[in-house]
Scaffold this active site. Structure first.
Site, PDB file in Angstrom:
ATOM      1  CB  THR A  84      45.278  41.521  34.543  1.00 54.36           C
ATOM      2  OG1 THR A  84      44.625  40.704  35.509  1.00 54.36           O
ATOM      3  CG2 THR A  84      46.305  40.713  33.790  1.00 54.36           C
ATOM      4  CE  LYS A 134      43.000  44.228  37.644  1.00 56.24           C
ATOM      5  NZ  LYS A 134      41.662  43.843  38.079  1.00 56.24           N
ATOM      6  CG  ASP A 149      37.669  45.095  37.261  1.00 59.78           C
ATOM      7  OD1 ASP A 149      37.465  44.539  36.166  1.00 59.78           O
ATOM      8  OD2 ASP A 149      38.728  44.962  37.894  1.00 59.78           O
ATOM      9  CB  ALA A 191      37.620  43.918  52.054  1.00 63.27           C
ATOM     10  CB  ALA A 217      36.659  42.019  42.674  1.00 62.82           C
ATOM     11  CG  ASN A 276      37.100  40.941  53.963  1.00 61.45           C
ATOM     12  OD1 ASN A 276      36.876  40.257  52.956  1.00 61.45           O
ATOM     13  ND2 ASN A 276      38.325  41.173  54.397  1.00 61.45           N
ATOM     14  NE  ARG A 277      39.759  34.930  55.185  1.00 62.95           N
ATOM     15  CZ  ARG A 277      40.400  34.169  54.331  1.00 62.95           C
ATOM     16  NH1 ARG A 277      40.240  32.853  54.358  1.00 62.95           N
ATOM     17  NH2 ARG A 277      41.193  34.699  53.432  1.00 62.95           N
ATOM     18  N   GLY A 325      29.199  35.975  37.066  1.00 61.32           N
ATOM     19  CA  GLY A 325      30.381  36.815  36.897  1.00 61.32           C
ATOM     20  C   GLY A 325      30.761  37.083  35.453  1.00 61.32           C
TER      21      GLY A 325
HETATM   22  P1  NDP Z   1      41.620  39.528  46.177  1.00 59.46           P
HETATM   23  O1  NDP Z   1      42.641  38.471  46.394  1.00 59.46           O
HETATM   24  O2  NDP Z   1      42.044  40.962  46.079  1.00 59.46           O
HETATM   25  O3  NDP Z   1      40.496  39.446  47.372  1.00 59.46           O
HETATM   26  C1  NDP Z   1      39.987  38.203  47.750  1.00 59.46           C
HETATM   27  C2  NDP Z   1      38.830  38.392  48.740  1.00 59.46           C
HETATM   28  O4  NDP Z   1      38.240  37.119  48.985  1.00 59.46           O
HETATM   29  C3  NDP Z   1      39.231  38.973  50.089  1.00 59.46           C
HETATM   30  O5  NDP Z   1      38.211  39.781  50.604  1.00 59.46           O
HETATM   31  C4  NDP Z   1      39.373  37.692  50.935  1.00 59.46           C
HETATM   32  O6  NDP Z   1      39.152  37.920  52.307  1.00 59.46           O
HETATM   33  C5  NDP Z   1      38.240  36.871  50.383  1.00 59.46           C
HETATM   34  N1  NDP Z   1      38.403  35.437  50.622  1.00 59.46           N
HETATM   35  C6  NDP Z   1      39.182  34.568  49.903  1.00 59.46           C
HETATM   36  N2  NDP Z   1      39.063  33.328  50.422  1.00 59.46           N
HETATM   37  C7  NDP Z   1      38.197  33.414  51.464  1.00 59.46           C
HETATM   38  C8  NDP Z   1      37.663  32.466  52.383  1.00 59.46           C
HETATM   39  N3  NDP Z   1      37.992  31.173  52.329  1.00 59.46           N
HETATM   40  N4  NDP Z   1      36.782  32.895  53.321  1.00 59.46           N
HETATM   41  C9  NDP Z   1      36.414  34.196  53.387  1.00 59.46           C
HETATM   42  N5  NDP Z   1      36.898  35.145  52.545  1.00 59.46           N
HETATM   43  C10 NDP Z   1      37.776  34.756  51.598  1.00 59.46           C
HETATM   44  O7  NDP Z   1      40.821  39.075  44.877  1.00 59.46           O
HETATM   45  P2  NDP Z   1      40.013  39.999  43.838  1.00 59.46           P
HETATM   46  O8  NDP Z   1      39.242  40.998  44.615  1.00 59.46           O
HETATM   47  O9  NDP Z   1      40.920  40.459  42.775  1.00 59.46           O
HETATM   48  O10 NDP Z   1      39.024  38.934  43.174  1.00 59.46           O
HETATM   49  C11 NDP Z   1      37.923  38.392  43.899  1.00 59.46           C
HETATM   50  C12 NDP Z   1      37.087  37.542  42.952  1.00 59.46           C
HETATM   51  O11 NDP Z   1      36.497  38.377  41.958  1.00 59.46           O
HETATM   52  C13 NDP Z   1      37.896  36.474  42.198  1.00 59.46           C
HETATM   53  O12 NDP Z   1      37.108  35.307  42.138  1.00 59.46           O
HETATM   54  C14 NDP Z   1      38.041  37.062  40.803  1.00 59.46           C
HETATM   55  O13 NDP Z   1      38.117  36.058  39.812  1.00 59.46           O
HETATM   56  C15 NDP Z   1      36.734  37.830  40.673  1.00 59.46           C
HETATM   57  N6  NDP Z   1      36.802  38.915  39.692  1.00 59.46           N
HETATM   58  C16 NDP Z   1      35.869  38.897  38.684  1.00 59.46           C
HETATM   59  C17 NDP Z   1      35.838  39.887  37.746  1.00 59.46           C
HETATM   60  C18 NDP Z   1      34.825  39.790  36.664  1.00 59.46           C
HETATM   61  O14 NDP Z   1      34.928  40.559  35.692  1.00 59.46           O
HETATM   62  N7  NDP Z   1      33.818  38.944  36.791  1.00 59.46           N
HETATM   63  C19 NDP Z   1      36.791  41.019  37.784  1.00 59.46           C
HETATM   64  C20 NDP Z   1      37.702  40.964  38.906  1.00 59.46           C
HETATM   65  C21 NDP Z   1      37.707  39.937  39.824  1.00 59.46           C
HETATM   66  P3  NDP Z   1      40.377  38.320  53.313  1.00 59.46           P
HETATM   67  O15 NDP Z   1      40.564  39.810  53.169  1.00 59.46           O
HETATM   68  O16 NDP Z   1      39.861  37.933  54.642  1.00 59.46           O
HETATM   69  O17 NDP Z   1      41.589  37.535  52.875  1.00 59.46           O
END
Ligand code: NDP
Length: 286
Positions: free
Chosen positions: A67, A71, A107, A133, A136, A156-157, A250
């Site tokens: 994790t 990764k 995942d 993006a 996950a 994506n933002r 989730g």
């Molecule tokens: P990352 O940090 O790699 O990506 C986060 C994403 O969220 C980016 O696309 C980011 O956009 C976006 N984001 C965050 N805050 C905002 C906001 N305020 N407004 C708009 N966009 C936002 O995280 P992960 O991909 O690793 O994880 C994402 C989620 O998935 C988490 O909640 C994690 O817990 C969950 N998860 C769940 C799993 C499960 O088994 N259920 C497995 C893996 C993850 P930007 O690019 O613009 O910053």
């Protein structure tokens, strides 16, 4: 009866790991399957990952999860990478096969199994909207593309991050994936069959936050799913349910990525209900 005190080890390397509940569901599965195996949740700093992986080989570990922050970095310590994990560019599970270590990513596969088994939805031929993006989203988009989704719209933002991920995965999978910058409220159209929140919006402690999407045009069969599992009852799912739309939380993705990992390591069919119940209990849910 012959006695065997030898430890069979699986586990997780990451940092931080204190709040990672995976070990509870894996050990519950091992017990139910009659396997005297352990799952150790171990904090490994980035600069010691190589040592930890040599240790895993030396111990003859049976299975491993990676994790944050390992990764991507773990890939240079493996003997092979499964094709979908190579497309995703990240490994969360290691398969041990007679000393050969292969990187897998469960995942996106866990997400797919969840929508099929828990929600009865097959993404084949569907138009899908994926919010996010990050790691996950990459895993989910890759597996949806490989599963034959007709079109995947990534919203994506950060334009740079979103556009780069879409260009990369479109080239690697050959699927129809397109990017929409997230400006204001994103309106989900009537043709979409599946919406996935793969952002961290709504994640504890910001539990009152919801991704800015408008569901008023959505088809009544749109499945609204959330990768956020802490808490599993997100504002997005609540809003979808109030519109009468089907939802998937989730926890489903979390359980099935573990179920697939357990299958890879043991070669057996794990007891999904036991794993779900153990996970819910570990998270204080009923
Ligand atoms: P990352 O940090 O790699 O990506 C986060 C994403 O969220 C980016 O696309 C980011 O956009 C976006 N984001 C965050 N805050 C905002 C906001 N305020 N407004 C708009 N966009 C936002 O995280 P992960 O991909 O690793 O994880 C994402 C989620 O998935 C988490 O909640 C994690 O817990 C969950 N998860 C769940 C799993 C499960 O088994 N259920 C497995 C893996 C993850 P930007 O690019 O613009 O910053």
């Amino acid at each position: 009866m012959a006695t065997n005190f030898k430890a069979e080890l699986t586990g997780c390397f990451g940092r931080p790991v204190a709040e990672n509940p995976t070990g509870v569901m894996q050990e519950a599965a091992f017990r139910a399957m009659g396997l005297d195996w352990r799952y150790l949740t171990i904090e490994v700093p980035p600069e010691r990952l190589g040592d930890a992986m040599r240790g895993a080989r030396a111990f003859g570990m049976r299975g491993l999860n990676l994790t944050i922050p390992h990764k991507v970095a773990v890939m240079e310590h493996l003997d092979a990478i499964a094709p979908d994990a190579a497309m995703i560019g990240a490994v969360n599970t290691v398969r041990f096969d007679n000393g050969k270590l292969t990187g897998e990513n469960t995942d996106g596969k866990g997400f797919l199994r969840g929508i099929r088994q828990d929600a009865g939805v097959d993404p084949k031929g569907k138009r899908v909207v994926v919010l996010g993006a990050g790691g996950a989203a990459r895993a989910v988009v890759t597996e949806l593309a490989l599963a034959g989704a007709a079109e995947i719209e990534v919203v994506n933002r950060s334009v740079e991050r979103g556009a780069a991920m879409v260009a990369d995965l479109r080239a690697k999978t050959g699927a129809a994936i397109r990017f929409t910058p997230w400006e204001g409220v994103h309106r989900v159209d009537r043709e979409a069959g599946l919406l996935v929140n793969a952002t961290s919006i709504g994640l504890f402690p910001d539990i009152d936050a919801a991704p800015p999407v408008d569901l008023s045009d959505a088809s009544e069969s749109l499945l609204v799913s959330d990768a956020v599992f802490n808490p599993p009852e997100t504002r997005l799912l609540d809003a979808a349910r109030r519109r009468g739309l089907p939802t998937l939380d989730g926890l489903s993705m979390l359980v099935y990525q573990g179920v697939i990992g357990c299958e890879i390591w043991t070669g057996k069919t794990p007891p999904e209900d036991v794993m779900k119940a153990a996970l819910r209990a570990a998270l204080g849910l009923h």
